[in-house]
Design a protein around this motif. Structure first.
Motif, PDB file in Angstrom:
ATOM      1  N   ILE A 131       4.973  47.115 -32.704  1.00 47.00           N
ATOM      2  CA  ILE A 131       4.912  46.591 -31.337  1.00 47.00           C
ATOM      3  C   ILE A 131       3.685  45.698 -31.163  1.00 47.00           C
ATOM      4  CG2 ILE A 131       4.630  47.258 -28.905  1.00 47.00           C
ATOM      5  CD1 ILE A 131       6.234  49.794 -29.571  1.00 47.00           C
ATOM      6  N   TYR A 132       2.619  45.986 -31.911  1.00 49.31           N
ATOM      7  CA  TYR A 132       1.353  45.261 -31.762  1.00 49.31           C
ATOM      8  C   TYR A 132       1.286  43.990 -32.607  1.00 49.31           C
ATOM      9  CZ  TYR A 132      -0.516  49.179 -29.128  1.00 49.31           C
ATOM     10  OH  TYR A 132      -0.729  50.133 -28.152  1.00 49.31           O
ATOM     11  N   ARG A 133       2.106  43.915 -33.654  1.00 47.99           N
ATOM     12  CA  ARG A 133       2.002  42.780 -34.585  1.00 47.99           C
ATOM     13  C   ARG A 133       2.194  41.418 -33.918  1.00 47.99           C
ATOM     14  NH1 ARG A 133       1.491  44.555 -39.690  1.00 47.99           N
ATOM     15  NH2 ARG A 133       2.218  46.685 -40.139  1.00 47.99           N
ATOM     16  N   PRO A 134       3.156  41.241 -33.006  1.00 47.98           N
ATOM     17  CA  PRO A 134       3.298  39.920 -32.377  1.00 47.98           C
ATOM     18  C   PRO A 134       2.076  39.474 -31.585  1.00 47.98           C
ATOM     19  CG  PRO A 134       5.270  41.248 -32.046  1.00 47.98           C
ATOM     20  CD  PRO A 134       4.216  42.163 -32.587  1.00 47.98           C
ATOM     21  N   TYR A 135       1.268  40.426 -31.150  1.00 46.84           N
ATOM     22  CA  TYR A 135       0.090  40.110 -30.342  1.00 46.84           C
ATOM     23  C   TYR A 135      -1.162  39.905 -31.188  1.00 46.84           C
ATOM     24  CZ  TYR A 135       2.860  41.506 -26.294  1.00 46.84           C
ATOM     25  OH  TYR A 135       3.827  41.585 -25.323  1.00 46.84           O
ATOM     26  N   TYR A 136      -1.366  40.751 -32.195  1.00 48.30           N
ATOM     27  CA  TYR A 136      -2.618  40.743 -32.942  1.00 48.30           C
ATOM     28  C   TYR A 136      -2.470  40.248 -34.374  1.00 48.30           C
ATOM     29  CZ  TYR A 136      -3.989  43.784 -29.033  1.00 48.30           C
ATOM     30  OH  TYR A 136      -4.234  44.308 -27.792  1.00 48.30           O
ATOM     31  N   GLY A 137      -1.245  40.160 -34.870  1.00 50.45           N
ATOM     32  CA  GLY A 137      -1.028  39.620 -36.202  1.00 50.45           C
ATOM     33  C   GLY A 137      -1.034  40.673 -37.295  1.00 50.45           C
ATOM     34  N   ASP A 138      -0.395  40.327 -38.409  1.00 51.07           N
ATOM     35  CA  ASP A 138      -0.273  41.263 -39.526  1.00 51.07           C
ATOM     36  C   ASP A 138      -1.616  41.642 -40.121  1.00 51.07           C
ATOM     37  OD1 ASP A 138       2.436  41.199 -39.214  1.00 51.07           O
ATOM     38  OD2 ASP A 138       2.811  39.808 -40.863  1.00 51.07           O
ATOM     39  N   LYS A 139      -2.542  40.693 -40.163  1.00 49.38           N
ATOM     40  CA  LYS A 139      -3.827  40.971 -40.799  1.00 49.38           C
ATOM     41  C   LYS A 139      -4.640  41.996 -40.016  1.00 49.38           C
ATOM     42  CE  LYS A 139      -7.977  38.724 -42.635  1.00 49.38           C
ATOM     43  NZ  LYS A 139      -8.712  37.438 -42.787  1.00 49.38           N
ATOM     44  N   VAL A 140      -4.528  41.971 -38.717  1.00 44.09           N
ATOM     45  CA  VAL A 140      -5.311  42.877 -37.867  1.00 44.09           C
ATOM     46  C   VAL A 140      -4.660  44.258 -37.775  1.00 44.09           C
ATOM     47  CG1 VAL A 140      -6.060  43.299 -35.478  1.00 44.09           C
ATOM     48  CG2 VAL A 140      -6.405  41.053 -36.528  1.00 44.09           C
ATOM     49  N   CYS A 141      -3.335  44.319 -37.708  1.00 50.81           N
ATOM     50  CA  CYS A 141      -2.639  45.575 -37.455  1.00 50.81           C
ATOM     51  C   CYS A 141      -2.583  46.447 -38.708  1.00 50.81           C
ATOM     52  CB  CYS A 141      -1.228  45.294 -36.965  1.00 50.81           C
ATOM     53  SG  CYS A 141      -1.193  44.552 -35.311  1.00 50.81           S
ATOM     54  N   ALA A 142      -2.812  47.738 -38.536  1.00 54.27           N
ATOM     55  CA  ALA A 142      -2.808  48.668 -39.661  1.00 54.27           C
ATOM     56  C   ALA A 142      -2.323  50.037 -39.206  1.00 54.27           C
ATOM     57  CB  ALA A 142      -4.204  48.789 -40.277  1.00 54.27           C
ATOM     58  N   VAL A 143      -1.632  50.726 -40.103  1.00 54.43           N
ATOM     59  CA  VAL A 143      -1.167  52.088 -39.843  1.00 54.43           C
ATOM     60  C   VAL A 143      -2.230  53.075 -40.305  1.00 54.43           C
ATOM     61  CG1 VAL A 143       0.550  53.833 -40.471  1.00 54.43           C
ATOM     62  CG2 VAL A 143       1.268  51.474 -40.009  1.00 54.43           C
ATOM     63  N   TRP A 144      -2.556  54.007 -39.421  1.00 60.92           N
ATOM     64  CA  TRP A 144      -3.523  55.059 -39.779  1.00 60.92           C
ATOM     65  C   TRP A 144      -3.152  56.359 -39.053  1.00 60.92           C
ATOM     66  CZ3 TRP A 144      -7.085  57.566 -36.423  1.00 60.92           C
ATOM     67  CH2 TRP A 144      -7.880  58.523 -37.079  1.00 60.92           C
ATOM     68  N   PRO A 145      -2.593  57.332 -39.769  1.00 63.79           N
ATOM     69  CA  PRO A 145      -2.336  58.632 -39.147  1.00 63.79           C
ATOM     70  C   PRO A 145      -3.571  59.521 -39.211  1.00 63.79           C
ATOM     71  CG  PRO A 145      -1.434  58.601 -41.355  1.00 63.79           C
ATOM     72  CD  PRO A 145      -2.043  57.238 -41.130  1.00 63.79           C
ATOM     73  N   VAL A 146      -3.828  60.256 -38.148  1.00 64.51           N
ATOM     74  CA  VAL A 146      -4.938  61.201 -38.155  1.00 64.51           C
ATOM     75  C   VAL A 146      -4.525  62.450 -38.924  1.00 64.51           C
ATOM     76  CG1 VAL A 146      -4.377  62.462 -36.032  1.00 64.51           C
ATOM     77  CG2 VAL A 146      -6.765  62.157 -36.697  1.00 64.51           C
ATOM     78  N   GLY A 147      -5.499  63.176 -39.454  1.00 62.04           N
ATOM     79  CA  GLY A 147      -5.211  64.357 -40.247  1.00 62.04           C
ATOM     80  C   GLY A 147      -5.014  65.615 -39.410  1.00 62.04           C
ATOM     81  N   ILE A 148      -4.423  66.614 -40.041  1.00 59.44           N
ATOM     82  CA  ILE A 148      -4.183  67.918 -39.421  1.00 59.44           C
ATOM     83  C   ILE A 148      -5.121  68.937 -40.062  1.00 59.44           C
ATOM     84  CG2 ILE A 148      -2.449  69.704 -38.976  1.00 59.44           C
ATOM     85  CD1 ILE A 148      -1.930  66.983 -37.591  1.00 59.44           C
TER      86      ILE A 148
END
Length: 332
Positions: A131-148
């Motif tokens: 959802i964020y890629r069109p606004y901020y671009g592929d270079k800026v957007c990254a997936v990061w899950p928090v740990g349990i």
């Protein structure tokens, strides 16, 4: 550049506003504490708390919510949120890893990367960051899950599990209609099948109540429209509790129309595989899914904690976050 780069981590929430009388923003939290007891950490609170715990586990020191002027050239900066006050007054050139909660939708802050040196914006999973890629671009957007926290969420003994299911109800919208059309029919199906269950309602329990329920229950039915991470169901997986999840397959936030993104593929269990449990798309699919789930549960086919240990520990998440910080710090 400093030879000793430090890590500055920020988690700032929007300040409480006066609601009825001048100055009542100071009184209302005290009244809430007296009436409801100590504040229960929200999902976003847990993002900071679990990241901090992970950094401590891997031996990485960090400065927390220090004044901006203390940041030196070369220091690494992570800002979790919430909302615009989280970055207010930032005047350093140091690149920022930001997210997951600076806004609900990127259209609310399309100029974020122009307003501040945000080099990475993170969301917990792929469908959310798309959802964020069109606004901020592929270079800026990254997936990061928090740990349990797998030390805190441990499997109980088989003898402690006296109930078949924990029904975790996290319906966000259209509560009356969803209870009528989905949740109550599921309750009725469980009763007809002679299966015992207890129910927990999101926002109306304390963490210790949830932990105790997971120790009593052999499995969990997770009912939520969608999740970018889903810390609660992942805590269940870490506790060795397989999950039967309602997963309608699309983003159902009513605001999606106003935001101009009415059709977005999504999931309620973004971190999940065959070891974790099963999914069903609607009530019509619940009965067949329940049958498959019960057969595999009794056959010992599920190993949900193994999935968490391989993918979502505090240490693994902290190292991913540190990698993002180091990547942006090394960019020219």
């Amino acid at each position: 550049m400093s030879s000793d780069p430090r890590l500055f981590l920020y988690y700032k929430t929007a300040p409480e506003a006066n609601r009825w009388l001048p100055g009542d923003r100071w009184i209302r939290p005290l009244v809430r504490r007296v009436v409801r007891g100590p504040r229960v950490p929200s999902g976003i609170d847990k993002v900071y708390l679990n990241l901090a715990a992970g950094l401590r586990k891997i031996g990485v020191p960090f400065q927390f919510n220090r004044p901006w002027h203390e940041i030196r050239p070369g220091d690494r900066v992570g800002v979790i949120g919430r909302d615009r006050p989280a970055l207010a007054g930032y005047d350093r050139p140091n690149p920022i890893v930001a997210g997951v909660a600076l806004m609900t939708h990127p259209s609310e802050w399309p100029t974020l990367c122009q307003d501040y040196p945000v080099a990475r914006y993170v969301q917990h999973c792929q469908w959310a960051i798309d959802i964020y890629r069109p606004y901020y671009g592929d270079k800026v957007c990254a997936v990061w899950p928090v740990g349990i926290d797998t030390d805190a969420w441990q499997p109980a003994s088989a003898s402690a599990r006296t109930c078949d299911f924990l029904l975790y109800n996290k319906i966000r919208w259209n509560h009356a209609a969803m209870d009528r059309d989905l949740v109550e029919p599921i309750r009725a199906d469980l009763r007809r099948a002679g299966l015992t269950f207890e129910e927990i309602l999101y926002g109306h329990y304390r963490p210790e109540d949830y932990a105790a329920a997971l120790r009593r229950c052999r499995a969990m039915i997770f009912i939520c429209e969608h999740e970018s991470q889903g810390i609660a169901y992942q805590e269940a997986l870490a506790a060795g509790v397989p999950v039967l999840a309602w997963d309608p397959g699309e983003w159902l936030d009513p605001a999606r129309f106003a935001w101009g993104t009415p059709h977005v593929a999504a999931t309620s269990v973004p971190y999940f595989d065959a070891r974790c449990g099963e999914r069903f798309v609607n009530h019509a699919a619940f009965g067949p899914a329940l049958g498959v789930f019960q057969d595999r549960l009794q056959a010992g086919r599920y190993a949900p904690r193994d999935y968490i240990m391989e993918n979502l520990t505090l240490e693994r998440s902290a190292r991913r976050y540190l990698k993002l910080l180091n990547e942006v710090a090394s960019q020219p």
